[in-house]
Design a protein around this motif. Structure first.
Motif, PDB file in Angstrom:
ATOM      1  N   ILE A   2      -2.246  24.495  10.995  1.00  0.00           N
ATOM      2  CA  ILE A   2      -2.569  23.078  10.873  1.00  0.00           C
ATOM      3  C   ILE A   2      -3.702  22.906   9.867  1.00  0.00           C
ATOM      4  O   ILE A   2      -4.747  23.540  10.011  1.00  0.00           O
ATOM      5  N   GLN A   3      -3.482  22.065   8.875  1.00  0.00           N
ATOM      6  CA  GLN A   3      -4.496  21.823   7.852  1.00  0.00           C
ATOM      7  C   GLN A   3      -5.341  20.624   8.253  1.00  0.00           C
ATOM      8  O   GLN A   3      -4.807  19.596   8.690  1.00  0.00           O
ATOM      9  N   THR A   5      -8.194  17.941   6.827  1.00  0.00           N
ATOM     10  CA  THR A   5      -8.752  17.399   5.594  1.00  0.00           C
ATOM     11  C   THR A   5      -9.796  16.346   5.926  1.00  0.00           C
ATOM     12  O   THR A   5      -9.497  15.356   6.606  1.00  0.00           O
ATOM     13  N   ARG A  24      -8.359  14.239   8.898  1.00  0.00           N
ATOM     14  CA  ARG A  24      -6.909  14.071   9.066  1.00  0.00           C
ATOM     15  C   ARG A  24      -6.255  15.426   9.279  1.00  0.00           C
ATOM     16  O   ARG A  24      -6.519  16.381   8.540  1.00  0.00           O
ATOM     17  N   ALA A  25      -5.389  15.503  10.273  1.00  0.00           N
ATOM     18  CA  ALA A  25      -4.642  16.734  10.554  1.00  0.00           C
ATOM     19  C   ALA A  25      -3.258  16.664   9.922  1.00  0.00           C
ATOM     20  O   ALA A  25      -2.682  15.583   9.794  1.00  0.00           O
ATOM     21  N   SER A  26      -2.720  17.830   9.552  1.00  0.00           N
ATOM     22  CA  SER A  26      -1.410  17.880   8.892  1.00  0.00           C
ATOM     23  C   SER A  26      -0.253  17.644   9.865  1.00  0.00           C
ATOM     24  O   SER A  26       0.882  17.451   9.437  1.00  0.00           O
ATOM     25  N   GLN A  27      -0.528  17.662  11.167  1.00  0.00           N
ATOM     26  CA  GLN A  27       0.457  17.312  12.187  1.00  0.00           C
ATOM     27  C   GLN A  27      -0.312  16.784  13.401  1.00  0.00           C
ATOM     28  O   GLN A  27      -1.538  16.931  13.462  1.00  0.00           O
ATOM     29  N   THR A  69      -3.160  12.240  14.347  1.00  0.00           N
ATOM     30  CA  THR A  69      -3.532  12.908  13.101  1.00  0.00           C
ATOM     31  C   THR A  69      -4.812  12.373  12.473  1.00  0.00           C
ATOM     32  O   THR A  69      -5.347  13.018  11.566  1.00  0.00           O
ATOM     33  N   ASP A  70      -5.309  11.235  12.907  1.00  0.00           N
ATOM     34  CA  ASP A  70      -6.443  10.598  12.237  1.00  0.00           C
ATOM     35  C   ASP A  70      -7.626  10.406  13.183  1.00  0.00           C
ATOM     36  O   ASP A  70      -7.472   9.826  14.259  1.00  0.00           O
TER      37      ASP A  70
END
Lengths: 107, 122
Positions: A2-3, A5, A24-27, A69-70
């Motif tokens: 999981i990325q 940002t 923010r997460a990539s999923q 994700t946010d």
């Protein structure tokens, strides 16, 4: 993996300002999101866990929100000791991953 | 109050093994409340989770794929500590290494060691 940002990467603000940092997460990670503060030469310090729960001993000017994700970290009124680097981290699944950090500097 | 005290060398030669130990006070390495992690930090890679060990009727380990072939995290119940071994190091393994307690439900890393700066150089 999981990325994570974060934005912005750096931020200049004054004592007394209200500041918001975004992660923010990539999923979807539901609410498995933690926030840390790090000062130079020191280990990170846990501020917020499970997206919005304030760690014991952390001032109430820090707050967190979000799900899925946010996510956001808000400091309601900056104090001189708050100038540091802030990291988000997902604890939804291993490998745990961190954001790249947001450096909060004095304007 | 839980405290973690790290020890180990700050300089390791390329191709050799990096070994660090984390002594625990105020909690038990074999407790059921969480897990015991190693995390490193470098300018190029940021904060990077390496792995953890925990006890739930038996011992478990989880490792990051990036180091899985080279890493071992072991508990030592007799000394209430845990260790990190990273084999075949290169200069890219130069970093500040932290041991840390992860508390569960919800999951968070709530206690950190003081950090050990490890340089890989001949």
């Amino acid at each position: 993996d999981i990325q994570m940002t974060q934005s912005p990467s750096s931020l200049s603000a004054s004592v007394g300002d209200r500041v918001t940092i975004t992660c923010r997460a990539s999923q979807s990670i539901t609410r498995n999101l933690n926030w840390y503060q790090q000062k130079p030469g020191k280990a990170p310090k846990l501020l917020i866990y499970a997206a919005s729960i304030l760690q014991s001993g952390v001032p109430s000017r820090f707050s967190g929100s979000g799900s899925g994700t946010d996510f956001t970290l808000t400091i309601s009124s900056l104090q001189p000791e708050d100038f540091a680097t802030y990291y988000c981290q997902q604890s939804y699944s291993t490998p745990y991953t961190f954001g790249q950090g947001t450096k909060l500097e004095i304007k | 109050q839980v405290q973690l005290q790290q020890s180990g060398p700050g300089l390791v030669k390329p191709s050799q093994t990096l070994s660090l130990t984390c002594a625990i006070s105020g909690d038990s390495v074999s407790g059921n409340s969480g897990a015991w992690n190693w995390i490193r930090q470098s300018p190029s890679r940021g904060l990077e989770w390496l792995g953890r060990t925990y006890y739930r009727s038996k011992w478990y380990n989880d490792y990051a794929a990036s180091v899985k072939s080279r890493i071992t995290i072991n508990p030592d119940t007799s000394k209430n500590q845990f260790s990190l071994q990273l084999n075949s190091v290169t200069p890219e393994d130069t970093a500040v290494y932290y041991c840390a307690r992860e508390y569960w439900n919800p999951f968070r890393v709530d206690v950190w060691g003081q950090g050990t700066t490890v340089t890989v150089s001949s």
